[in-house]
Write a protein that holds these residues in place. Sequence first.
Motif, mmCIF file in Angstrom:
data_model
loop_
_atom_site.group_PDB
_atom_site.id
_atom_site.type_symbol
_atom_site.label_atom_id
_atom_site.label_comp_id
_atom_site.label_asym_id
_atom_site.label_seq_id
_atom_site.Cartn_x
_atom_site.Cartn_y
_atom_site.Cartn_z
ATOM 1 N N ASN A 1 66.149 56.923 113.179
ATOM 2 C CA ASN A 1 65.682 55.778 113.976
ATOM 3 C C ASN A 1 65.006 56.183 115.284
ATOM 4 O O ASN A 1 64.565 55.333 116.054
ATOM 5 N N ASN A 2 64.932 57.486 115.535
ATOM 6 C CA ASN A 2 64.343 57.960 116.780
ATOM 7 C C ASN A 2 62.879 58.362 116.564
ATOM 8 O O ASN A 2 62.574 59.166 115.674
ATOM 9 N N VAL A 3 61.981 57.796 117.366
ATOM 10 C CA VAL A 3 60.569 58.160 117.305
ATOM 11 C C VAL A 3 60.313 59.205 118.385
ATOM 12 O O VAL A 3 60.239 58.896 119.570
ATOM 13 N N ALA A 4 60.175 60.466 117.965
ATOM 14 C CA ALA A 4 59.997 61.566 118.916
ATOM 15 C C ALA A 4 58.563 61.659 119.414
ATOM 16 O O ALA A 4 58.317 61.998 120.579
ATOM 17 N N VAL A 5 57.603 61.374 118.523
ATOM 18 C CA VAL A 5 56.180 61.364 118.869
ATOM 19 C C VAL A 5 55.568 60.143 118.205
ATOM 20 O O VAL A 5 55.785 59.909 117.012
ATOM 21 N N ASN A 6 54.811 59.368 118.974
ATOM 22 C CA ASN A 6 54.345 58.079 118.484
ATOM 23 C C ASN A 6 52.817 57.948 118.549
ATOM 24 O O ASN A 6 52.246 57.741 119.615
ATOM 25 N N ALA B 1 60.099 64.701 126.087
ATOM 26 C CA ALA B 1 58.991 63.742 125.969
ATOM 27 C C ALA B 1 58.269 63.840 124.632
ATOM 28 O O ALA B 1 57.583 62.899 124.230
ATOM 29 N N GLY B 2 58.408 64.984 123.946
ATOM 30 C CA GLY B 2 57.734 65.156 122.660
ATOM 31 C C GLY B 2 56.764 66.319 122.618
ATOM 32 O O GLY B 2 56.074 66.520 121.612
ATOM 33 N N LYS B 3 56.711 67.123 123.690
ATOM 34 C CA LYS B 3 55.762 68.238 123.746
ATOM 35 C C LYS B 3 56.041 69.279 122.662
ATOM 36 O O LYS B 3 55.149 69.635 121.879
ATOM 37 N N SER B 4 57.275 69.775 122.625
ATOM 38 C CA SER B 4 57.612 70.819 121.654
ATOM 39 C C SER B 4 57.549 70.300 120.224
ATOM 40 O O SER B 4 57.146 71.027 119.307
ATOM 41 N N THR B 5 57.928 69.037 120.008
ATOM 42 C CA THR B 5 57.819 68.446 118.672
ATOM 43 C C THR B 5 56.367 68.412 118.219
ATOM 44 O O THR B 5 56.048 68.705 117.058
ATOM 45 N N THR B 6 55.468 68.080 119.141
ATOM 46 C CA THR B 6 54.036 68.077 118.823
ATOM 47 C C THR B 6 53.574 69.474 118.437
ATOM 48 O O THR B 6 52.862 69.659 117.428
ATOM 49 N N PHE B 7 53.977 70.484 119.198
ATOM 50 C CA PHE B 7 53.601 71.862 118.877
ATOM 51 C C PHE B 7 54.128 72.265 117.500
ATOM 52 O O PHE B 7 53.437 72.931 116.728
ATOM 53 N N ARG B 8 55.349 71.879 117.195
ATOM 54 C CA ARG B 8 55.956 72.268 115.913
ATOM 55 C C ARG B 8 55.280 71.592 114.738
ATOM 56 O O ARG B 8 55.254 72.141 113.635
ATOM 57 N N MET B 9 54.712 70.421 114.960
ATOM 58 C CA MET B 9 53.937 69.784 113.890
ATOM 59 C C MET B 9 52.618 70.524 113.678
ATOM 60 O O MET B 9 52.176 70.703 112.541
ATOM 61 N N MET C 1 46.861 65.514 128.659
ATOM 62 C CA MET C 1 47.530 64.324 128.153
ATOM 63 C C MET C 1 48.907 64.271 128.788
ATOM 64 O O MET C 1 49.624 65.273 128.830
ATOM 65 N N ILE C 2 49.278 63.119 129.315
ATOM 66 C CA ILE C 2 50.630 62.895 129.810
ATOM 67 C C ILE C 2 51.369 62.093 128.753
ATOM 68 O O ILE C 2 50.880 61.045 128.310
ATOM 69 N N ILE C 3 52.542 62.599 128.329
ATOM 70 C CA ILE C 3 53.330 61.865 127.345
ATOM 71 C C ILE C 3 54.707 61.535 127.924
ATOM 72 O O ILE C 3 55.250 62.281 128.746
ATOM 73 N N ASP C 4 55.231 60.411 127.489
ATOM 74 C CA ASP C 4 56.547 59.960 127.940
ATOM 75 C C ASP C 4 57.238 59.265 126.777
ATOM 76 O O ASP C 4 56.677 58.343 126.176
ATOM 77 N N HIS C 5 58.438 59.731 126.439
ATOM 78 C CA HIS C 5 59.183 59.186 125.295
ATOM 79 C C HIS C 5 58.323 59.138 124.035
ATOM 80 O O HIS C 5 58.345 58.169 123.278
ATOM 81 N N GLY C 6 57.528 60.199 123.836
ATOM 82 C CA GLY C 6 56.720 60.318 122.633
ATOM 83 C C GLY C 6 55.403 59.583 122.646
ATOM 84 O O GLY C 6 54.615 59.692 121.710
ATOM 85 N N ASN C 7 55.129 58.838 123.724
ATOM 86 C CA ASN C 7 53.894 58.049 123.808
ATOM 87 C C ASN C 7 52.896 58.675 124.784
ATOM 88 O O ASN C 7 53.294 59.171 125.844
ATOM 89 N N CYS C 8 51.640 58.631 124.421
ATOM 90 C CA CYS C 8 50.588 59.044 125.342
ATOM 91 C C CYS C 8 50.384 57.934 126.372
ATOM 92 O O CYS C 8 50.072 56.800 126.015
#
Length: 243
Positions: A13-18, A38-46, A200-207
């Motif tokens: 139920n958690n949206v890490a990157v949106n 915020a989702g930075k490392s998750t984005t890199f891992r994708m 890009m500034i991201i917060d809680h997975g959102n740009c």
Amino acid sequence: MLELQNITKKFENNVAVNNISFRVERGKIFGIVGRNGAGKSTTFRMILNILEPTEGSCLYDGKKIDSNVLDRIGYLPEEGSLIPTYTVVELCEYYGSLKLLNEEEIKENLIKWLEEFNILEYMNKKIKDLSKGNRQKIQFIVSVLHNPDLLILDEPFSGLDPISVEELKKAILKLKEEGKTIIFSSHRMEHIEMLCEDIMIIDHGNCVLQGNLQDILENYEINGKKHHSLNDIFIDKVGKLDE
């Protein structure tokens, strides 16, 4: 060129990157700024195919990133991945072989980068005997040993003293001049301002803000006034950055 198209990553139920999208041209440096989680490392891992996007796609030169493309990518993780009992040269021989470099190529590239950072004398030292700053330099060398076209740097300046920070900045700019595509995250706004064309500034997975850094710095308004620092803009959009 690296391009992310409407990338989303959900963990139950958690949206890490949106629904994030951006592109980074060859010879450009793109900065991602955000708090911890915020989702930075998750984005890199994708991008690295470590995580599969729930929605969207990661493309490099118009193709989905697969094992062939991964050989052209260098990655410096925030948490580090060095083997403490290995010497510097043993470590680079191990990681270099994973990128299909022969022994001569590994040794030649390693010596070049050790000289770049003025630490050639550490070639036969064990990782566990190095300072935190020098371990970070070796982590960087491991990430560029195979001469990647795309370089992903997750908090590359962590643990470095001011002189080492300047050495690493110089190395990153040198790679940029060679036409490398570079994307990195940093807690230090001055590093982003000095190195990046686009952010890009991201917060809680959102740009929450994206674009050309110079345009943002010149045109972003706070209380009717323009010409703010990136730190001021970040605080206005998100709040204070983690220490």
